[in-house]
Design an enzyme around this catalytic site. Structure first.
Site, PDB file in Angstrom:
ATOM      1  N   ASP A  13       3.390   1.162  26.395  1.00 16.47           N
ATOM      2  CA  ASP A  13       3.333   0.586  25.036  1.00 16.47           C
ATOM      3  C   ASP A  13       4.638  -0.087  24.634  1.00 16.47           C
ATOM      4  O   ASP A  13       4.965  -0.170  23.450  1.00 16.47           O
ATOM      5  CB  ASP A  13       2.981   1.668  23.994  1.00 16.47           C
ATOM      6  CG  ASP A  13       1.726   2.435  24.348  1.00 16.47           C
ATOM      7  OD1 ASP A  13       0.706   1.783  24.621  1.00 16.47           O
ATOM      8  OD2 ASP A  13       1.768   3.680  24.373  1.00 16.47           O
ATOM      9  N   GLY A  17       2.606  -6.945  27.123  1.00 18.24           N
ATOM     10  CA  GLY A  17       1.723  -8.089  26.889  1.00 18.24           C
ATOM     11  C   GLY A  17       2.472  -9.275  26.319  1.00 18.24           C
ATOM     12  O   GLY A  17       2.253 -10.418  26.720  1.00 18.24           O
ATOM     13  N   HIS A  41      -2.776  -3.904  26.144  1.00 16.77           N
ATOM     14  CA  HIS A  41      -1.788  -4.945  25.855  1.00 16.77           C
ATOM     15  C   HIS A  41      -2.228  -5.694  24.605  1.00 16.77           C
ATOM     16  O   HIS A  41      -3.374  -6.112  24.500  1.00 16.77           O
ATOM     17  CB  HIS A  41      -1.684  -5.953  27.011  1.00 16.77           C
ATOM     18  CG  HIS A  41      -1.222  -5.358  28.294  1.00 16.77           C
ATOM     19  ND1 HIS A  41      -0.250  -4.396  28.365  1.00 16.77           N
ATOM     20  CD2 HIS A  41      -1.599  -5.596  29.575  1.00 16.77           C
ATOM     21  CE1 HIS A  41      -0.043  -4.075  29.632  1.00 16.77           C
ATOM     22  NE2 HIS A  41      -0.857  -4.781  30.377  1.00 16.77           N
ATOM     23  N   VAL A 298      -3.488   0.899  21.580  1.00 10.24           N
ATOM     24  CA  VAL A 298      -4.489  -0.167  21.672  1.00 10.24           C
ATOM     25  C   VAL A 298      -5.758   0.354  22.331  1.00 10.24           C
ATOM     26  O   VAL A 298      -6.874   0.009  21.945  1.00 10.24           O
ATOM     27  CB  VAL A 298      -3.925  -1.357  22.479  1.00 10.24           C
ATOM     28  CG1 VAL A 298      -4.995  -2.433  22.671  1.00 10.24           C
ATOM     29  CG2 VAL A 298      -2.707  -1.944  21.775  1.00 10.24           C
ATOM     30  N   ARG A 304       0.893   7.010  18.051  1.00  9.55           N
ATOM     31  CA  ARG A 304       1.911   7.270  19.065  1.00  9.55           C
ATOM     32  C   ARG A 304       2.990   8.192  18.508  1.00  9.55           C
ATOM     33  O   ARG A 304       3.351   8.108  17.340  1.00  9.55           O
ATOM     34  CB  ARG A 304       2.536   5.957  19.532  1.00  9.55           C
ATOM     35  CG  ARG A 304       1.549   5.036  20.225  1.00  9.55           C
ATOM     36  CD  ARG A 304       2.185   3.715  20.640  1.00  9.55           C
ATOM     37  NE  ARG A 304       1.169   2.811  21.192  1.00  9.55           N
ATOM     38  CZ  ARG A 304       1.066   1.526  20.901  1.00  9.55           C
ATOM     39  NH1 ARG A 304       1.926   0.975  20.064  1.00  9.55           N
ATOM     40  NH2 ARG A 304       0.118   0.787  21.436  1.00  9.55           N
ATOM     41  N   LYS A 330      10.652  -5.195  19.879  1.00  8.67           N
ATOM     42  CA  LYS A 330      10.555  -4.536  18.573  1.00  8.67           C
ATOM     43  C   LYS A 330      11.908  -4.207  17.941  1.00  8.67           C
ATOM     44  O   LYS A 330      12.034  -3.208  17.218  1.00  8.67           O
ATOM     45  CB  LYS A 330       9.681  -3.284  18.674  1.00  8.67           C
ATOM     46  CG  LYS A 330       8.206  -3.610  18.892  1.00  8.67           C
ATOM     47  CD  LYS A 330       7.320  -2.452  18.518  1.00  8.67           C
ATOM     48  CE  LYS A 330       5.856  -2.896  18.465  1.00  8.67           C
ATOM     49  NZ  LYS A 330       4.959  -1.834  18.001  1.00  8.67           N
ATOM     50  N   LEU A 331      12.903  -5.041  18.196  1.00  9.80           N
ATOM     51  CA  LEU A 331      14.193  -4.828  17.538  1.00  9.80           C
ATOM     52  C   LEU A 331      14.050  -4.929  16.020  1.00  9.80           C
ATOM     53  O   LEU A 331      14.747  -4.236  15.267  1.00  9.80           O
ATOM     54  CB  LEU A 331      15.217  -5.845  18.053  1.00  9.80           C
ATOM     55  CG  LEU A 331      16.644  -5.697  17.533  1.00  9.80           C
ATOM     56  CD1 LEU A 331      17.259  -4.380  17.994  1.00  9.80           C
ATOM     57  CD2 LEU A 331      17.505  -6.875  17.991  1.00  9.80           C
TER      58      LEU A 331
END
Length: 427
Positions: A13, A17, A41, A298, A304, A330-331
């Site tokens: 995760d 993707g 993804h 997903v 999560r 994902k910063l």
């Protein structure tokens, strides 16, 4: 031209993707080499969001040939459902290739997976219940059904009978379930043969010829390094090898053909299912990461588990995969925290440990040792270069790079295809 492997450097995760889609326009082939529809993804193209489970992310890039390699396990019903969904949205799926040696997830594999997890109760692994593990078990036990078997009814019937001789004993005597009829399974599988036929190919030959012709091939791993059957947090792992070596066996390409191995790292850490997770958060920070990051599986739909970045795991991923680069994702999720803890080591039985423990018991008892880095409040989703990032965000990235052991060559600052900062070219 290069062959590249792109894989998850944590527990899955991580945003593979997005990374695959970014590269998809520059490569000729994108290859799934392991796993099945237990992977998920998410790819965002413009205002369109695509959730893929089995198909390679490269199927969304028009000039790219998507390939499902021999190391993948294929549920035909899921495959055709995904293809149909993409076709309805105008995506051309005609170039897809599927290895004739890929194994088929049968109805009895799914049944065994679900009833086994139910039987284990509190001792369950937390599988997706999609039949992945039992299909790989059949493969190792040499009773698996391959795609090519659908084109010989006699061989298919013999193989299904052999598998059900054992499966039905287990279902009826251990789990108190009804036996599964051979004819019913054979009929269902044969029903997929004609629909699969246009896609089936000798993908080992296709991929090696492509590399000989200087084509660019990207191998896309599902799940992540810490879920690898050999190198993950066993037994809380998947049933295949998402690590870089799995690309060779799962696609039939020699290791000397691979020039770069790219690890996808989330700027924090997540995990789905059971198993050790040293930096897991059970407070409002963990809930905020889950909410802001949209951390819901997903494939499973499960929330999560969330925690701070773990540099010990990142260093381990660098080592076992031979990583040449990282893609940090994902910063943007971390925007707004005044201070951001980063796990730099573990404490186990009062001792500081800077590498992943060899012992499963030690890993279960590992306590994170944190260093705290200053956060930032500025919106970074419009950043187009590293210098556009706030100074503290730059410092955070540089610290993670130094701790993890490989250069961070790209940074995701939002979910969109164009919300990416490329520092070094992967090609």
């Amino acid at each position: 031209m290069p062959a590249l492997v792109l894989l998850g450097a944590q527990w899955g995760d991580e945003g593979k993707g997005k990374a695959t889609d970014l590269l998809g326009g520059s490569v000729d082939y994108v290859v799934r080499y392991q796993g099945g529809n237990n992977a998920g993804h998410t790819v965002v193209v413009g205002d369109q969001k695509y959730a893929l489970h089995l198909l390679p992310s490269g199927i969304l890039s028009p000039g790219c040939t998507p390939v499902i390699g021999n190391g993948v396990v294929v549920d035909p019903s899921v495959l055709f459902s995904e293809l149909s969904g993409l076709n309805e949205r105008g995506v051309d799926t005609s170039k897809l290739l599927i290895s004739g040696n890929a194994h088929i997830i049968t109805p009895y594999n799914v049944t065994v997976d679900k009833v086994t997890e139910r039987f284990l109760g509190k001792r369950k692994i937390g599988t997706t219940g999609r039949g992945i593990g039992p299909t790989y078990a059949d493969k190792i036990n040499r009773v698996g059904i391959r795609v090519q078997d659908l084109y010989d009814e006699s061989i298919l019937t013999q193989k299904v009978e052999a598998a059900l001789d054992v499966k039905n004993q287990m279902l009826t005597k251990l789990y108190n379930r009804r036996a599964i009829a051979t004819g019913q399974v054979v009929e269902e599988l044969l029903g997929y043969a004609d629909k699969l036929a246009p896609y089936v190919a000798d993908t080992v030959l296709v991929l090696n010829q492509a590399l000989d012709d200087d084509k660019v091939v990207l191998f896309e791993g599902g799940q992540g390094t810490l879920l690898d059957i050999d190198h993950g947090t066993y037994p809380f792992v998947t049933s295949s090898n998402p690590t870089a070596g799995g690309a060779c066996t799962g696609a039939g390409v020699g290791p000397t053909k691979i020039s770069r191995v790219i690890g996808i790292l989330k700027a924090y850490t997540t995990r789905v299912g059971a198993g050790p997770f040293p930096t897991e958060l059970f407070d409002e920070d963990g809930e905020a990461l889950r909410r802001i990051g949209g951390e819901r599986g997903v494939t499973t739909g499960r929330d999560r588990r969330c925690g701070w970045f773990d540099a010990v795991i990142a260093r381990y991923a660098t080592r076992v995969n031979g990583l040449t680069d990282f893609f940090l994702t994902k910063l943007d999720v971390l925007t707004g925290w005044e201070q951001i803890p980063v796990c730099v080591a573990y404490e186990i039985d009062g001792k500081r440990v800077e590498e992943l423990p060899y012992s499963q018991s030690d890993f279960h008892h590992a306590k994170p040792v944190y260093e705290t880095l200053p956060g930032w409040s500025e919106d970074i989703t419009k950043a187009k270069s590293f210098s556009d990032l706030p100074k503290n965000a730059q410092a955070y990235v540089k610290a993670l790079e130094e701790m993890s052991g490989a250069p961070i060559s790209a940074i995701g600052v939002g979910p969109g295809r164009d919300e990416t900062i490329e520092i070094n070219s992967f090609l």
